[in-house]
Design a protein around this motif. Structure first.
Motif, PDB file in Angstrom:
ATOM      1  N   ASP A  14       0.881  -1.024  -0.044  1.00 24.11           N
ATOM      2  CA  ASP A  14       0.038  -0.183   0.052  1.00 24.11           C
ATOM      3  C   ASP A  14       0.708   1.199   0.071  1.00 24.11           C
ATOM      4  OD1 ASP A  14      -2.307  -1.375  -0.098  1.00 24.11           O
ATOM      5  OD2 ASP A  14      -2.445  -1.496   2.144  1.00 24.11           O
ATOM      6  N   ASP A  15       2.029   1.307   0.265  1.00 25.74           N
ATOM      7  CA  ASP A  15       3.130   2.494   0.348  1.00 25.74           C
ATOM      8  C   ASP A  15       3.411   2.592  -1.262  1.00 25.74           C
ATOM      9  OD1 ASP A  15       4.850   4.469   0.670  1.00 25.74           O
ATOM     10  OD2 ASP A  15       6.109   3.175   1.623  1.00 25.74           O
ATOM     11  N   VAL A  16       2.671   2.932  -2.208  1.00 27.71           N
ATOM     12  CA  VAL A  16       2.738   3.361  -3.542  1.00 27.71           C
ATOM     13  C   VAL A  16       3.783   4.551  -3.834  1.00 27.71           C
ATOM     14  CG1 VAL A  16       0.734   1.848  -4.292  1.00 27.71           C
ATOM     15  CG2 VAL A  16       0.355   4.384  -3.967  1.00 27.71           C
ATOM     16  N   LYS A  17       3.685   5.018  -2.702  1.00 27.60           N
ATOM     17  CA  LYS A  17       4.668   6.535  -3.049  1.00 27.60           C
ATOM     18  C   LYS A  17       5.972   5.883  -2.768  1.00 27.60           C
ATOM     19  CE  LYS A  17       1.477   9.782  -3.375  1.00 27.60           C
ATOM     20  NZ  LYS A  17       1.050  10.474  -4.363  1.00 27.60           N
ATOM     21  N   ASN A  18       6.460   4.936  -2.385  1.00 25.90           N
ATOM     22  CA  ASN A  18       7.738   4.533  -2.079  1.00 25.90           C
ATOM     23  C   ASN A  18       8.181   4.114  -3.628  1.00 25.90           C
ATOM     24  OD1 ASN A  18       9.999   2.886  -1.783  1.00 25.90           O
ATOM     25  ND2 ASN A  18       9.657   2.416   0.078  1.00 25.90           N
ATOM     26  N   PRO A  19       9.178   4.516  -4.159  1.00 26.70           N
ATOM     27  CA  PRO A  19       9.621   4.256  -5.618  1.00 26.70           C
ATOM     28  C   PRO A  19       9.876   2.677  -5.593  1.00 26.70           C
ATOM     29  CG  PRO A  19      10.667   6.390  -4.812  1.00 26.70           C
ATOM     30  CD  PRO A  19      10.146   5.604  -3.739  1.00 26.70           C
ATOM     31  N   ALA A  20      10.481   2.175  -4.599  1.00 26.95           N
ATOM     32  CA  ALA A  20      10.757   0.660  -4.645  1.00 26.95           C
ATOM     33  C   ALA A  20       9.586  -0.167  -4.817  1.00 26.95           C
ATOM     34  CB  ALA A  20      11.630   0.168  -3.255  1.00 26.95           C
ATOM     35  N   PRO A  89      20.911  13.900 -10.678  1.00 28.71           N
ATOM     36  CA  PRO A  89      20.527  14.187  -9.357  1.00 28.71           C
ATOM     37  C   PRO A  89      18.921  14.170  -8.905  1.00 28.71           C
ATOM     38  CG  PRO A  89      21.173  16.239 -10.511  1.00 28.71           C
ATOM     39  CD  PRO A  89      21.432  15.210 -11.235  1.00 28.71           C
ATOM     40  N   PHE A  90      18.154  13.985  -9.940  1.00 27.02           N
ATOM     41  CA  PHE A  90      16.711  13.900  -9.712  1.00 27.02           C
ATOM     42  C   PHE A  90      16.161  12.679  -9.824  1.00 27.02           C
ATOM     43  CE2 PHE A  90      17.307  18.732 -10.755  1.00 27.02           C
ATOM     44  CZ  PHE A  90      16.945  19.049  -9.664  1.00 27.02           C
ATOM     45  N   PRO A 258       7.133   9.876 -12.055  1.00 27.39           N
ATOM     46  CA  PRO A 258       6.203   9.694 -10.854  1.00 27.39           C
ATOM     47  C   PRO A 258       6.906   9.415  -9.436  1.00 27.39           C
ATOM     48  CG  PRO A 258       5.851   7.961 -12.724  1.00 27.39           C
ATOM     49  CD  PRO A 258       7.146   8.850 -12.988  1.00 27.39           C
ATOM     50  N   GLY A 259       6.408  10.241  -8.480  1.00 32.34           N
ATOM     51  CA  GLY A 259       6.827  10.475  -7.242  1.00 32.34           C
ATOM     52  C   GLY A 259       8.171  11.337  -7.083  1.00 32.34           C
ATOM     53  N   ARG A 260       8.344  12.038  -8.137  1.00 27.35           N
ATOM     54  CA  ARG A 260       9.802  12.918  -8.213  1.00 27.35           C
ATOM     55  C   ARG A 260       9.306  14.208  -8.671  1.00 27.35           C
ATOM     56  NH1 ARG A 260      10.592   7.752 -10.003  1.00 27.35           N
ATOM     57  NH2 ARG A 260      12.323   6.778  -9.126  1.00 27.35           N
ATOM     58  N   ASP A 296      10.261  18.023  -3.451  1.00 32.76           N
ATOM     59  CA  ASP A 296      11.113  18.990  -2.709  1.00 32.76           C
ATOM     60  C   ASP A 296      10.657  20.385  -3.282  1.00 32.76           C
ATOM     61  OD1 ASP A 296      13.122  17.212  -1.776  1.00 32.76           O
ATOM     62  OD2 ASP A 296      13.612  16.987  -3.916  1.00 32.76           O
ATOM     63  N   ALA A 297      10.637  21.338  -2.307  1.00 30.65           N
ATOM     64  CA  ALA A 297      10.131  22.660  -2.629  1.00 30.65           C
ATOM     65  C   ALA A 297      11.121  23.903  -2.242  1.00 30.65           C
ATOM     66  CB  ALA A 297       8.869  22.756  -1.700  1.00 30.65           C
ATOM     67  N   VAL A 298      11.342  24.753  -3.095  1.00 32.74           N
ATOM     68  CA  VAL A 298      11.963  26.010  -2.976  1.00 32.74           C
ATOM     69  C   VAL A 298      11.073  27.095  -3.106  1.00 32.74           C
ATOM     70  CG1 VAL A 298      13.738  27.496  -3.854  1.00 32.74           C
ATOM     71  CG2 VAL A 298      14.020  24.768  -3.858  1.00 32.74           C
TER      72      VAL A 298
END
Length: 399
Positions: A14-20, A89-90, A258-260, A296-298
């Motif tokens: 259920d942790d679909v935000k996890n890239p792995a 790096p991204f 996705p997720g990045r 990530d937010a700036v």
């Protein structure tokens, strides 16, 4: 079957935000797709050769190309899950979009080839032997493809994968293609009409349309599409929930897969406020965006006057002037610079990309109305920006 495999093989499913976890979903669906498509290819190829049906044979090679597409999806998810490095790096998340684009290209190539072979069958028709076993193979293929479309779409939506949604679209187009082949065989068996080639053309056109739609879905994020409105609204709510922040503009959302996500924006804060307290509020906002949206937010801090009644009155007048020209135009970064002979009203306006009036003509129109309403001693100094995303509100002054 896929649900059982998910429960057995994917921990923290259920942790679909996890890239792995996303990578495991993609590789599992890709492996299952390869297995099922190879089975369908073998069954249809043998059936097409026995019955002398060009549409069944073409449909068989369509499934073989689908197996290749599943391989591409499998490799794409594997490469997209690679960790960031010095050169990237991204991360490598956009490889997933490239994999989806390759799948779409395979769909388009198969559609063109199917149309070509079907036209040849129309020009040089050959009798088709349609037996009960042929109908059974095609019917089983339809059911398998419906199942593949279902699990690819469901999981693709769950993990937000354009590549898997493209695979689901491909499976749906295959379902329609095989249904047309089945109907052609039944019509030929019952009436004697040889419509095998014509059905092949119709199927090819349908697959072509599906391929174009799938290509657009994977190509748009590679080119840099506007963020979804729901994401923009979430960002607005999080940022404007900070009491010290009174406005937001120049929001940019960079999608690296996705997720990045990388977010940058300008946050308006009271010019009269304590700089350390305001900076702390900005840091807290960046941390909250990272926690809630996994990005990530700036944030750039823009000081704006909030207590000078004359400046606020001038700002309100300019907002009324701009609204009278067109309500779709918004204004931000307003400040008034007073001099001995005149006052410069400096601000930015945001207009849509497709706006019918040129930037220079729009600026001149606003400048003319400014002098009409406020007098010759006021000059509007305008920077015209384009809207990178649709925002409901940019300011909470006076809340």
């Amino acid at each position: 079957m896929v649900t059982i495999l998910v429960n057995l093989l994917i921990h923290n499913k259920d942790d679909v935000k996890n890239p792995a976890v996303r990578q495991q979903y993609g590789m599992l669906c890709g492996t299952v797709g390869i297995f099922l498509n190879i089975l369908l290819f073998l069954g249809k190829f043998i059936t097409g050769a026995v019955s002398n049906s060009i549409s069944i044979t073409a449909d068989a090679f369509n499934n073989l190309s689908d197996a290749g597409s599943s391989c591409v999806t499998l490799v794409g998810f594997k490469m997209a899950g690679a960790k960031p490095d010095v050169g990237h790096p991204f991360g490598h998340g956009r490889i997933e979009y490239i994999a989806g684009l390759i799948v779409s290209g395979a769909i388009l190539l198969m559609a063109v080839e199917l149309v070509r072979t079907s036209v040849d069958k129309i020009i040089r028709p050959q009798p088709v032997e349609f037996q009960a076993a042929t109908a059974l193979v095609l019917l089983l293929s339809i059911l398998v493809k419906i199942y593949m479309a279902y699990y690819n779409y469901r999981i693709g939506k769950k993990v937000d994968s354009a590549a898997m949604r493209a695979t689901a679209t491909d499976s749906l187009s295959d379902t329609c293609a095989t249904t047309a082949v089945l109907l052609a065989g039944i019509v030929g068996k019952v009436t004697g009409l040889q419509i095998d080639g014509y059905c092949g053309v119709l199927v090819g056109i349908f697959i072509l349309c599906a391929g174009i739609s799938a290509a657009k879905e994977t190509l748009d994020p590679l080119l840099g599409q506007a963020p979804e409105e729901t994401l923009v609204h979430q960002i607005e709510e999080i940022v404007l929930s900070q009491e010290e922040i009174c406005g937001i503009h120049d929001l940019l959302v960079h999608d690296y897969g996705p997720g990045r996500l990388m977010i940058s924006l300008h946050a308006e804060v009271p010019a009269e406020g304590n700089i350390l307290k305001l900076h702390d509020a900005i840091d807290n906002t960046e941390a909250e965006l990272r926690r809630k949206l996994n990005c990530d937010a700036v944030i750039h801090m823009d000081p704006v006057v909030t207590k000078d009644k004359q400046v606020l009155s001038l700002k309100q007048n300019m907002e009324e002037i701009i609204r009278s020209i067109d309500p779709v135009i918004s204004m931000h970064d307003f400040r008034a610079v007073k001099g001995p002979t005149h006052t410069n009203l400096i601000f930015d306006i945001v207009v849509p990309y497709e706006y019918k009036i040129s930037d220079d003509a729009l600026a001149r129109q606003i400048q003319g109305r400014t002098k009409e309403k406020l007098g010759e001693g006021y000059f509007a100094v305008i920077q015209v920006d384009k809207a990178f995303c649709k925002m409901e509100k940019t300011s909470t002054l006076g809340r």
